[in-house]
Scaffold this active site. Structure first.
Site, mmCIF file in Angstrom:
data_model
loop_
_atom_site.group_PDB
_atom_site.id
_atom_site.type_symbol
_atom_site.label_atom_id
_atom_site.label_comp_id
_atom_site.label_asym_id
_atom_site.label_seq_id
_atom_site.Cartn_x
_atom_site.Cartn_y
_atom_site.Cartn_z
ATOM 1 C CG HIS A 10 37.469 42.181 35.416
ATOM 2 N ND1 HIS A 10 37.879 41.209 36.304
ATOM 3 C CD2 HIS A 10 36.167 41.952 35.173
ATOM 4 C CE1 HIS A 10 36.861 40.419 36.580
ATOM 5 N NE2 HIS A 10 35.807 40.844 35.898
ATOM 6 C CB CYS A 62 34.508 42.301 38.612
ATOM 7 S SG CYS A 62 33.732 40.675 38.665
ATOM 8 C CG ASN A 73 35.440 37.083 36.333
ATOM 9 O OD1 ASN A 73 36.195 37.697 37.079
ATOM 10 N ND2 ASN A 73 34.262 37.569 35.965
#
Length: 320
Positions: free
Chosen positions: A247, A113, A277
């Site tokens: 993020h 990520c 996500n």
């Protein structure tokens, strides 16, 4: 010495939208359970033709169009992804071909990520050294193909998509551009967020595995450290930040970081409710949305930050 400026933004989301209610017909969950723990209401899931290459190329085309740049002016393509279409060639090379680019170089970067922050940092080094004048940085992910759809603790969290930025060299005295990047990793925590299985292990399907509470604990502390590091390195204070583009992992983490920085909710770009996500794609997806809807304006100071499996984490500051 050159400075890296953000010239173009672009993104792509799969056509199919899957709501929490639809997921609840497949796994033991509910819209309330998901929203209360994550802030997610829906996600986009890729169709068979919407590969990491396809989505990344579409996002790149839109970033080039935003900048008014021709593909042949691109010196390098860096793709952040944990879900490449194949072991090799790299997704970046496939995107290079899809864009009709026959010059320069392209490669993938794997930092989960945190991949987009890492890729921006690497691109900045190429530009500052004079090796490149124009770099496409792309985050593209197809997490739906590595999820265990029987694990309600993980399958509800992720979505698919791609985002891209075109970075260009400018004079170091430019009043905008990338100010600094700060990236870190600690392999001691590699067992709390990873993809199980590897090449040659046919008896172990490649599924994402996550110890959610452990990841949450590390995310808050490590992201806070990376943010403080960025501000201290540049003699800036929290009040100097115009926008936080984090993020998009979990609404609780996003809210905690915004509150820690003393930012109003309106200064934090949030897409996790609609995108879930999307790993390395989440920051450029959110950045593209906030630029195109007019929230982020030229001259605004923007902070980005992320944490991912590895563990990897980092932050970057730039003036748009």
């Amino acid at each position: 010495m050159k400075r890296t400026v953000f010239e173009g933004v672009g993104s792509y989301l799969p056509e199919r939208i899957v709501t929490n209610d639809e997921l609840a017909t497949r796994v033991d969950t509910s819209d309330t359970w998901i929203r209360e723990r994550t802030g997610i209401g829906q996600r986009h899931l890729a169709a068979p033709h919407e590969t990491a290459t396809f989505m990344g190329a579409e996002a790149a085309r839109r970033a080039l169009a935003y900048a008014g740049a021709a593909p042949e002016t691109v010196d390098a393509i860096i793709v952040a992804t944990s879900t490449p279409d194949q072991g090799f060639p790299a997704t970046a090379v496939s995107i290079q071909a899809a864009l009709g680019i026959t010059r320069g170089f392209a490669f993938d970067l794997s930092a989960a990520c945190s991949g987009f922050v890492y890729a921006v940092s690497v691109a900045d080094a190429f530009i500052r050294s004079g090796q490149c004048a124009s770099v496409l940085v792309i985050g593209t992910e197809v997490y739906s193909r590595i999820l265990n759809w029987e694990d309600r603790g993980t399958c509800v969290l992720f979505g698919d998509g791609a985002g891209a930025v075109l970075l260009r060299a400018a004079q170091d005295d430019a009043d905008r551009g990338l100010i600094s990047t700060h990236i870190h990793s600690d392999g001691r925590y590699g067992d709390i967020l990873y993809i199980d299985g590897a090449t040659g292990q046919a008896d172990r399907p490649q599924h994402l595995v996550m110890k959610g509470s452990e990841v949450f604990r590390h995310a808050v502390s490590k992201l806070a450290g990376a943010v403080d590091e960025a501000l201290a390195a540049n003699g800036l204070s929290q009040s100097d930040i115009d926008w936080l583009v984090p993020h998009q992992a979990n609404r609780r983490i996003i809210d905690a970081m915004g509150k820690r920085l003393g930012l109003s909710p309106e200064q934090v770009v949030v897409t996790v409710d609609r995108h879930a996500n999307t790993s390395a794609a989440s920051i450029p997806l959110a950045l593209d949305e906030a630029v195109r809807d007019g929230r982020i304006q030229p001259g605004h100071l923007v902070l980005i930050e992320a944490l991912g499996g590895g563990l990897t984490w980092g932050s970057a500051l730039f003036r748009f």
